[in-house]
Scaffold this motif. Structure first.
Motif, PDB file in Angstrom:
ATOM      1  N   LYS A  94      25.329 -12.625  -8.658  1.00 22.03           N
ATOM      2  CA  LYS A  94      24.571 -12.319  -9.878  1.00 22.03           C
ATOM      3  C   LYS A  94      24.436 -10.821 -10.087  1.00 22.03           C
ATOM      4  O   LYS A  94      24.423 -10.327 -11.212  1.00 22.03           O
ATOM      5  N   TYR A  95      24.332 -10.077  -8.963  1.00 21.50           N
ATOM      6  CA  TYR A  95      24.140  -8.633  -9.056  1.00 21.50           C
ATOM      7  C   TYR A  95      25.203  -7.908  -8.220  1.00 21.50           C
ATOM      8  O   TYR A  95      24.969  -7.549  -7.068  1.00 21.50           O
ATOM      9  N   ASP A 145      16.526 -14.166  -4.603  1.00 17.83           N
ATOM     10  CA  ASP A 145      17.139 -15.484  -4.409  1.00 17.83           C
ATOM     11  C   ASP A 145      18.655 -15.363  -4.343  1.00 17.83           C
ATOM     12  O   ASP A 145      19.285 -14.708  -5.191  1.00 17.83           O
ATOM     13  N   GLY A 146      19.250 -16.012  -3.353  1.00 20.52           N
ATOM     14  CA  GLY A 146      20.691 -15.986  -3.174  1.00 20.52           C
ATOM     15  C   GLY A 146      21.066 -15.186  -1.943  1.00 20.52           C
ATOM     16  O   GLY A 146      20.213 -14.651  -1.233  1.00 20.52           O
ATOM     17  N   PHE A 196      24.404  -8.885  -4.394  1.00 17.59           N
ATOM     18  CA  PHE A 196      23.333  -9.747  -3.879  1.00 17.59           C
ATOM     19  C   PHE A 196      22.942 -10.748  -4.963  1.00 17.59           C
ATOM     20  O   PHE A 196      23.455 -10.708  -6.087  1.00 17.59           O
ATOM     21  N   GLY A 197      22.038 -11.656  -4.604  1.00 20.29           N
ATOM     22  CA  GLY A 197      21.725 -12.750  -5.518  1.00 20.29           C
ATOM     23  C   GLY A 197      22.885 -13.710  -5.653  1.00 20.29           C
ATOM     24  O   GLY A 197      23.087 -14.323  -6.709  1.00 20.29           O
ATOM     25  N   LYS A 229      19.633 -32.008   7.312  1.00 28.25           N
ATOM     26  CA  LYS A 229      18.182 -31.996   7.492  1.00 28.25           C
ATOM     27  C   LYS A 229      17.600 -30.588   7.403  1.00 28.25           C
ATOM     28  O   LYS A 229      16.395 -30.398   7.533  1.00 28.25           O
ATOM     29  N   THR A 230      18.463 -29.598   7.215  1.00 26.54           N
ATOM     30  CA  THR A 230      18.015 -28.203   7.130  1.00 26.54           C
ATOM     31  C   THR A 230      17.793 -27.815   5.678  1.00 26.54           C
ATOM     32  O   THR A 230      18.003 -28.614   4.754  1.00 26.54           O
ATOM     33  N   GLY A 231      17.397 -26.563   5.454  1.00 26.08           N
ATOM     34  CA  GLY A 231      17.184 -26.083   4.101  1.00 26.08           C
ATOM     35  C   GLY A 231      18.483 -25.699   3.408  1.00 26.08           C
ATOM     36  O   GLY A 231      19.575 -25.728   3.998  1.00 26.08           O
ATOM     37  N   THR A 232      18.350 -25.311   2.151  1.00 26.00           N
ATOM     38  CA  THR A 232      19.520 -24.979   1.336  1.00 26.00           C
ATOM     39  C   THR A 232      20.303 -23.809   1.915  1.00 26.00           C
ATOM     40  O   THR A 232      21.542 -23.821   1.929  1.00 26.00           O
ATOM     41  N   ARG A 233      19.598 -22.778   2.404  1.00 25.97           N
ATOM     42  CA  ARG A 233      20.298 -21.603   2.938  1.00 25.97           C
ATOM     43  C   ARG A 233      21.168 -21.977   4.134  1.00 25.97           C
ATOM     44  O   ARG A 233      22.322 -21.562   4.234  1.00 25.97           O
TER      45      ARG A 233
END
Length: 415
Positions: free
Chosen positions: A256-257, A315-316, A329-330, A360-364
């Protein structure tokens, strides 16, 4: 390093039990490494810190450190690490006594100095929690003082989140789990480190200095990002001279950036060149000029680390090429394939894991795993909002996982 958590829920009693196990025999053998406090005093201070961590002050939970010096340090006059001593010792009888003082040591660089006097626990002053930058000499490559500070350190990061360290051992109490962090932390050698040092070094003799400085700067970046408390994901790609379009087309990451001309690797190599790559100054005027250049390069490197840590809170993911140039980044990782080409392996325990556990983990964590699974040579460092760091990297037929990656090691921890 043993990072296995106990099977049952743990609290301050279990933490104290681990800390006191073998403490008496250790104090007899090397009293200069232990805080000058009785076992009952340890139990009281740790328990007090645990409950104080859960007492919000104007909506914010405290973060602070408590330091208990050794008997040898208490005898020092003057004490170079003591910032201020209270005219009268302040008794710590209950949680409110500690809660009111906690803002004095809200930074990890400072600590409340606590002593045991006549079977009572008192706060006697405020001190530096580390050995200070006085250990760093001009034209040295030592950016951060990491000298051993013997004694007992209690670090409070969040409600119920404590790290206690003494005599080169540390224990971490987090979310009801107690982890023995062991002695000196063990870290894997990044795949990208040695090739990067080869490329950045202007002279062969500088390779080892570059290598050491890259590790220091990278771990400081991860630690600073974890302390921001927003989480993040750092991605290092195996190719150089990448732009946002190449990152999207070759590695399926949409930035995004996008960023140009922000290079952590270059800041490191410039700093090392000034420290070690030029002849020593021959007179006062050339020394003055060299010192000014050193200060500018050192400030530039520290500024790069700090700014990158804050960028990671967006975010990202934050994406670097193989020379540690920031590409952007992002970022959004677009890889979502469930076709696992590689096996997942716990690199610490040296055992294979089912890729299904990543669901079972998070998105990251899941996105980082998918990215490493799909693209050879990629390294990812996932920073959770609770400060834990997990490293993933792609090598051959494996995606290696190192959890937790000990980026929390700071000069004010007892190592």
């Amino acid at each position: 390093m043993n990072s296995d958590k106990s099977d049952t829920m743990s609290g301050p009693n279990e933490l104290v039990g681990q800390l006191l196990n073998g403490r008496n025999s250790g104090r007899q053998g090397s009293p200069e490494s232990y805080g000058n406090i009785s076992d009952d005093g340890v139990r009281f201070v740790v328990t007090l810190a645990y409950y104080a961590s859960q007492c919000a002050e104007e909506g914010d939970y405290p973060r602070f450190r408590i330091f208990i010096a050794t008997s040898a340090e208490l005898a020092q006059t003057p004490d170079p690490w003591q910032l201020g001593r209270f005219a009268e010792a302040i008794p710590l009888n209950d949680v409110d006594d500690l809660r009111r003082l906690a803002p004095c040591a809200a930074s990890h660089d400072y600590a409340l100095e606590v002593e045991e006097q006549e079977n009572k626990i008192v706060c006697t002053g405020i001190r530096l929690a580390h050995s200070g930058e006085g250990a760093i000499s001009v034209l040295s490559t030592s950016l951060w003082a990491r000298h051993l500070r013997p004694g007992l350190m209690i670090r409070v990061d969040a409600p119920g989140l404590l790290r206690v360290s003494e005599a080169q051992r540390a224990w971490d109490l987090r979310a009801g789990g107690l982890s023995d962090l062991g002695s000196l932390p063990v870290q894997p050698t990044p795949l990208w480190l040695n090739p990067l040092a080869e490329r950045l070094a202007s002279k062969d003799r500088l390779k080892s200095h570059i290598r050491k400085m890259v590790l220091f700067a990278w771990n400081e970046l991860l630690h600073s990002s974890s302390e921001c408390g927003r989480g993040g994901c750092f991605v290092i790609l195996p190719k150089s001279l990448l732009d946002a379009d190449a990152v999207k087309n070759q590695y399926e990451i949409s930035l995004k950036y996008p960023i140009v001309s922000m290079g952590l690797g270059k800041a490191i190599s410039d700093f090392v060149d000034i420290c070690k790559g030029t002849p020593p100054p021959s007179n006062a005027e050339s020394l003055k000029e060299a010192v000014n250049e050193w200060l500018k390069a050192r400030y530039s490197l520290l500024s790069h680390v700090e700014s990158l840590a804050h960028l990671s809170g967006v975010d990202g993911c934050t994406v670097f090429d193989s020379n540690l140039n920031l590409v952007g980044f992002g970022g959004k990782i677009l890889v979502s394939s469930t076709d696992h080409k590689k096996q997942l392996r716990d690199a610490i325990a040296n055992r294979y894991l089912s890729a299904d556990i990543m669901k079972k983990t998070g998105t990251r964590h899941l996105s980082a795993f998918h990215l490493c699974n799909a693209h050879e040579g990629v390294s990812c460092y996932v920073v959770s909002q609770d400060g834990q760091v997990t490293a993933f990297w792609s090598q051959g037929e494996l995606v290696e996982q190192w959890k937790p990656y000990p980026a929390w090691v700071k000069r004010s921890d007892q190592y």
